[in-house]
Design a protein around this motif. Structure first.
Motif, PDB file in Angstrom:
ATOM      1  N   ARG A  11      87.636  -9.744  50.503  1.00 21.14           N
ATOM      2  CA  ARG A  11      86.665  -9.905  49.414  1.00 21.14           C
ATOM      3  C   ARG A  11      86.321  -8.571  48.768  1.00 21.14           C
ATOM      4  NH1 ARG A  11      82.325 -14.222  49.437  1.00 21.14           N
ATOM      5  NH2 ARG A  11      83.680 -16.026  49.374  1.00 21.14           N
ATOM      6  N   ILE A  12      86.143  -7.552  49.608  1.00 22.00           N
ATOM      7  CA  ILE A  12      85.856  -6.225  49.055  1.00 22.00           C
ATOM      8  C   ILE A  12      87.031  -5.765  48.194  1.00 22.00           C
ATOM      9  CG2 ILE A  12      85.507  -3.796  49.625  1.00 22.00           C
ATOM     10  CD1 ILE A  12      83.982  -4.676  52.087  1.00 22.00           C
ATOM     11  N   GLY A  13      88.256  -5.980  48.705  1.00 15.71           N
ATOM     12  CA  GLY A  13      89.443  -5.579  47.957  1.00 15.71           C
ATOM     13  C   GLY A  13      89.505  -6.253  46.605  1.00 15.71           C
ATOM     14  N   VAL A  14      89.262  -7.568  46.592  1.00 16.10           N
ATOM     15  CA  VAL A  14      89.311  -8.298  45.325  1.00 16.10           C
ATOM     16  C   VAL A  14      88.205  -7.826  44.396  1.00 16.10           C
ATOM     17  CG1 VAL A  14      88.945 -10.562  44.321  1.00 16.10           C
ATOM     18  CG2 VAL A  14      90.509 -10.311  46.206  1.00 16.10           C
ATOM     19  N   PHE A  15      87.061  -7.480  44.965  1.00 20.33           N
ATOM     20  CA  PHE A  15      85.966  -7.036  44.103  1.00 20.33           C
ATOM     21  C   PHE A  15      86.247  -5.681  43.471  1.00 20.33           C
ATOM     22  CE2 PHE A  15      82.661 -10.039  44.035  1.00 20.33           C
ATOM     23  CZ  PHE A  15      81.884  -9.597  42.986  1.00 20.33           C
ATOM     24  N   ILE A  16      86.955  -4.816  44.227  1.00 19.66           N
ATOM     25  CA  ILE A  16      87.361  -3.538  43.635  1.00 19.66           C
ATOM     26  C   ILE A  16      88.288  -3.815  42.457  1.00 19.66           C
ATOM     27  CG2 ILE A  16      88.545  -1.360  44.056  1.00 19.66           C
ATOM     28  CD1 ILE A  16      87.832  -1.827  47.050  1.00 19.66           C
ATOM     29  N   ALA A  17      89.227  -4.746  42.658  1.00 18.23           N
ATOM     30  CA  ALA A  17      90.149  -5.103  41.574  1.00 18.23           C
ATOM     31  C   ALA A  17      89.372  -5.640  40.374  1.00 18.23           C
ATOM     32  CB  ALA A  17      91.162  -6.130  42.061  1.00 18.23           C
ATOM     33  N   LEU A  18      88.358  -6.471  40.636  1.00 18.91           N
ATOM     34  CA  LEU A  18      87.551  -7.022  39.543  1.00 18.91           C
ATOM     35  C   LEU A  18      86.832  -5.910  38.784  1.00 18.91           C
ATOM     36  CD1 LEU A  18      85.909 -10.170  41.148  1.00 18.91           C
ATOM     37  CD2 LEU A  18      87.344 -10.136  39.131  1.00 18.91           C
ATOM     38  N   THR A  19      86.316  -4.929  39.528  1.00 24.07           N
ATOM     39  CA  THR A  19      85.616  -3.822  38.865  1.00 24.07           C
ATOM     40  C   THR A  19      86.564  -3.040  37.972  1.00 24.07           C
ATOM     41  OG1 THR A  19      84.371  -3.651  40.915  1.00 24.07           O
ATOM     42  CG2 THR A  19      83.989  -1.961  39.277  1.00 24.07           C
ATOM     43  N   ILE A  20      87.797  -2.834  38.462  1.00 26.29           N
ATOM     44  CA  ILE A  20      88.792  -2.120  37.656  1.00 26.29           C
ATOM     45  C   ILE A  20      89.077  -2.903  36.378  1.00 26.29           C
ATOM     46  CG2 ILE A  20      91.174  -1.295  37.592  1.00 26.29           C
ATOM     47  CD1 ILE A  20      90.962  -0.927  40.648  1.00 26.29           C
ATOM     48  N   VAL A  21      89.312  -4.212  36.537  1.00 26.90           N
ATOM     49  CA  VAL A  21      89.600  -5.050  35.373  1.00 26.90           C
ATOM     50  C   VAL A  21      88.407  -5.048  34.418  1.00 26.90           C
ATOM     51  CG1 VAL A  21      90.058  -7.404  34.624  1.00 26.90           C
ATOM     52  CG2 VAL A  21      91.270  -6.484  36.571  1.00 26.90           C
ATOM     53  N   GLY A  22      87.195  -5.108  34.992  1.00 29.75           N
ATOM     54  CA  GLY A  22      85.984  -5.120  34.174  1.00 29.75           C
ATOM     55  C   GLY A  22      85.821  -3.835  33.372  1.00 29.75           C
ATOM     56  N   ALA A  23      86.269  -2.719  33.954  1.00 27.56           N
ATOM     57  CA  ALA A  23      86.164  -1.448  33.221  1.00 27.56           C
ATOM     58  C   ALA A  23      87.186  -1.401  32.098  1.00 27.56           C
ATOM     59  CB  ALA A  23      86.381  -0.276  34.172  1.00 27.56           C
ATOM     60  N   TRP A  24      88.273  -2.175  32.234  1.00 28.08           N
ATOM     61  CA  TRP A  24      89.326  -2.151  31.214  1.00 28.08           C
ATOM     62  C   TRP A  24      89.036  -3.072  30.042  1.00 28.08           C
ATOM     63  CZ3 TRP A  24      94.452  -2.464  34.483  1.00 28.08           C
ATOM     64  CH2 TRP A  24      94.641  -1.239  35.116  1.00 28.08           C
ATOM     65  N   ILE A  25      88.419  -4.232  30.333  1.00 27.50           N
ATOM     66  CA  ILE A  25      88.135  -5.166  29.248  1.00 27.50           C
ATOM     67  C   ILE A  25      86.956  -4.634  28.472  1.00 27.50           C
ATOM     68  CG2 ILE A  25      87.513  -7.521  28.660  1.00 27.50           C
ATOM     69  CD1 ILE A  25      88.424  -8.394  31.384  1.00 27.50           C
ATOM     70  N   SER A  26      87.166  -4.269  27.216  1.00 31.70           N
ATOM     71  CA  SER A  26      85.987  -3.919  26.437  1.00 31.70           C
ATOM     72  C   SER A  26      85.893  -4.882  25.272  1.00 31.70           C
ATOM     73  CB  SER A  26      86.038  -2.469  25.976  1.00 31.70           C
ATOM     74  OG  SER A  26      87.017  -2.306  25.002  1.00 31.70           O
ATOM     75  N   VAL A  27      84.722  -5.486  25.143  1.00 35.49           N
ATOM     76  CA  VAL A  27      84.506  -6.492  24.120  1.00 35.49           C
ATOM     77  C   VAL A  27      83.584  -5.904  23.070  1.00 35.49           C
ATOM     78  CG1 VAL A  27      83.796  -8.860  23.719  1.00 35.49           C
ATOM     79  CG2 VAL A  27      84.587  -8.168  25.969  1.00 35.49           C
ATOM     80  N   PRO A  28      83.992  -5.922  21.805  1.00 33.42           N
ATOM     81  CA  PRO A  28      83.089  -5.381  20.799  1.00 33.42           C
ATOM     82  C   PRO A  28      81.909  -6.315  20.538  1.00 33.42           C
ATOM     83  CG  PRO A  28      85.095  -6.216  19.784  1.00 33.42           C
ATOM     84  CD  PRO A  28      85.260  -6.383  21.256  1.00 33.42           C
ATOM     85  N   ILE A  29      80.715  -5.842  20.858  1.00 35.37           N
ATOM     86  CA  ILE A  29      79.509  -6.593  20.515  1.00 35.37           C
ATOM     87  C   ILE A  29      78.850  -5.819  19.389  1.00 35.37           C
ATOM     88  CG2 ILE A  29      77.210  -7.269  21.279  1.00 35.37           C
ATOM     89  CD1 ILE A  29      78.287  -8.024  23.891  1.00 35.37           C
ATOM     90  N   GLY A  30      78.896  -6.389  18.172  1.00 34.09           N
ATOM     91  CA  GLY A  30      78.450  -5.621  17.025  1.00 34.09           C
ATOM     92  C   GLY A  30      79.434  -4.477  16.820  1.00 34.09           C
ATOM     93  N   GLN A  31      78.901  -3.229  16.787  1.00 29.37           N
ATOM     94  CA  GLN A  31      79.781  -2.088  16.571  1.00 29.37           C
ATOM     95  C   GLN A  31      80.223  -1.446  17.890  1.00 29.37           C
ATOM     96  OE1 GLN A  31      77.878  -2.513  13.541  1.00 29.37           O
ATOM     97  NE2 GLN A  31      79.968  -2.920  12.868  1.00 29.37           N
ATOM     98  N   VAL A  32      79.430  -1.701  18.952  1.00 32.03           N
ATOM     99  CA  VAL A  32      79.657  -0.950  20.187  1.00 32.03           C
ATOM    100  C   VAL A  32      80.598  -1.713  21.116  1.00 32.03           C
ATOM    101  CG1 VAL A  32      78.393   0.493  21.799  1.00 32.03           C
ATOM    102  CG2 VAL A  32      77.157  -0.690  19.983  1.00 32.03           C
ATOM    103  N   PRO A  33      81.671  -1.055  21.571  1.00 38.39           N
ATOM    104  CA  PRO A  33      82.487  -1.726  22.575  1.00 38.39           C
ATOM    105  C   PRO A  33      81.767  -1.718  23.926  1.00 38.39           C
ATOM    106  CG  PRO A  33      83.394   0.435  22.105  1.00 38.39           C
ATOM    107  CD  PRO A  33      82.207   0.248  21.204  1.00 38.39           C
ATOM    108  N   VAL A  34      81.625  -2.887  24.516  1.00 40.45           N
ATOM    109  CA  VAL A  34      80.890  -3.000  25.767  1.00 40.45           C
ATOM    110  C   VAL A  34      81.860  -3.351  26.878  1.00 40.45           C
ATOM    111  CG1 VAL A  34      79.172  -4.354  26.994  1.00 40.45           C
ATOM    112  CG2 VAL A  34      78.757  -3.677  24.651  1.00 40.45           C
ATOM    113  N   THR A  35      81.850  -2.578  27.964  1.00 40.52           N
ATOM    114  CA  THR A  35      82.704  -2.922  29.093  1.00 40.52           C
ATOM    115  C   THR A  35      81.891  -3.690  30.123  1.00 40.52           C
ATOM    116  OG1 THR A  35      82.247  -1.041  30.509  1.00 40.52           O
ATOM    117  CG2 THR A  35      83.905  -0.738  28.782  1.00 40.52           C
TER     118      THR A  35
END
Lengths: 183, 266
Positions: A11-35
């Motif tokens: 579970r810890i391993g998968v959560f580290i992977a999720l954090t990495i993926v979460g840092a990579w996905i940036s979604v533009p909300i308004g003007q600011v890209p939010v990770t």
């Protein structure tokens, strides 16, 4: 004992992977890209608990320090931790620890309010401190590095809390099933 | 996007640096990273820079790939340098309205940028010549002496390999779920902040539920194959130090000592 430990590690391993993926996905909300980095940091505390959340975030930082591009915008390496924004990264293990502690407390106030505000505060404290070392003034550090992000960060933290409640509900339901049918 | 899935810049070019023992590579790069802060002269940094460039040539990587890996930290670098230039008190050399540049600030900015660039050069060389598996193996071997202090080195390296294995899987899954929800009319970009935040729930919940159930299934699979933590295991890949490794250590240490003791020539 063994199976519980293996489960914790996976579970810890998968959560580290999720954090990495979460840092990579940036979604533009308004003007600011939010990770989604902060979201997964807090969620690590909510889902894994204080201790395992802390471990997960420490290993995440370790991967970054080894030079893998696990931080936001595919950045990586020791240089990012030493840069002005490195304080925010260093605060992640502590934020996950605090969020886990607060989430699993019996007190309603700390479970619903402090579990969101305290970890965000920890991130701002350490992040702001390192930033202020670079800009040489606390006021400027707060103005550049904290105030513009408050609404987004609180919003992300609340989404994390909402997700954590749903996950726990789902997870407990499955656990009850396991009890009935036996695993 | 696809190229980045592999995590890092590992490219197999069959160079001498690829043949080095991962333990040696990690140790050398980390000692370089630490001792970089003890170099105080521009000449010393110049020597290290030439050394880093020759390593890139030796690893048969193109310089354009180095700069591609530098791009994400370029913004950070600029950010850092600008802060140093404008906010360091000291002797004024340039003033225009509210912009004040001091000699000390300029000096600090140059030093810090050189350090950061060198840091990323060395970590690039490490990650481009060492695969993820080699990195974790080497790392586990390096931290295993910490077992004396009850540090769970085996567990930590297991976590690292699991997370590296799952990153591409989860990245693809997140992408797929996002597209699926968008095709159903989900909008991540409309309404108030609260509504926008709420629109992430249909993306995040399936992602997390899938990820956690994957983790639990993996745990069951490992257990059913007889995995016991702390039991002695045999390895498929054995790491052995060769003559090449000793040569690499000798060269790196001598270059570094040279960079430390060299006098400023400028």
């Amino acid at each position: 004992m063994n199976s519980e430990k293996i489960r914790r590690i996976t579970r810890i391993g998968v959560f580290i992977a999720l954090t990495i993926v979460g840092a990579w996905i940036s979604v533009p909300i308004g003007q600011v890209p939010v990770t989604l980095q902060l979201f997964f940091v807090l969620l690590a505390g909510y889902v894994l608990g204080a201790k395992d959340g802390f471990i997960a975030m420490c290993v995440y930082l370790l991967l970054g320090a080894l030079g893998l591009p696990v931080f936001a915008n595919f950045a990586g390496g020791f240089s990012v931790i030493l840069s002005p924004v490195g304080g925010y990264l260093i605060s992640f293990p502590f934020a996950a620890f605090v969020s886990g502690r607060m989430f699993f407390s019996k007190n309603k106030f700390s479970k619903f309010v402090l579990s969101v505000l305290l970890p965000v505060f920890v991130i701002y404290l350490l992040g702001g401190l390192q930033l202020s070392y670079f800009v040489k003034s606390y006021k400027k550090a707060i103005a550049i590095g904290i105030i513009p992000f408050i609404p987004f960060d609180i919003a992300k933290a609340y989404v994390a809390l909402a997700v954590a409640f749903r996950l726990n509900k789902h997870y407990n339901k499955n656990k009850r099933k396991e009890k009935i049918y036996g695993r | 996007m696809k190229a980045r899935f592999a995590l890092g810049q590992y490219t197999y070019t069959n160079s001498l640096l690829h043949k080095l023992d991962p333990r040696v590579k990690i140790l050398l790069v980390f000692s370089l990273v630490v001792f970089l802060f003890f170099v105080r002269t521009i000449t010393g940094y110049l020597i290290l820079f030439v050394f880093a460039c020759s390593l890139v040539v030796l690893s048969k990587n193109s310089f354009s790939s180095v700069f591609r890996s530098l791009r994400p930290i370029l913004l950070l670098l600029l950010f850092t340098a600008v802060f140093q230039i404008f906010f360091t008190p000291g002797r004024l050399i340039f003033e225009w309205r509210f912009i004040k540049i001091t000699a000390e600030g300029l000096r600090l900015a140059i030093y810090i940028s050189i350090r950061l660039i060198l840091l990323s050069f060395f970590t690039f060389i490490l990650t481009s010549t060492t695969s993820g598996i080699e990195l974790t193996d080497g790392f586990e071997a390096l931290i295993s002496p910490l077992k004396i202090f009850r540090f769970p080195s085996e567990e930590v390296s297991l976590m690292i390999s699991i997370s590296l294995r799952f990153v591409p899987v989860l990245f693809e899954e997140a992408d797929r779920i996002m597209k699926a929800q968008m095709s159903r009319g989900a909008e991540f970009n409309k309404g108030s902040l609260v509504n926008r935040a709420r629109s992430f729930l249909p993306l995040l919940l399936p992602l997390l539920l899938n990820a956690l159930s994957r983790a639990d299934r993996l745990a069951i699979a490992m257990e059913s194959r007889g995995f016991v933590i702390g039991k002695k295991r045999t390895r498929y890949r054995e790491m052995k130090l060769s003559g090449l490794d000793y040569v690499a250590i000798a060269i790196t240490v001598s270059v570094f000592v040279f960079a430390l003791v060299v006098k400023e020539i400028v």
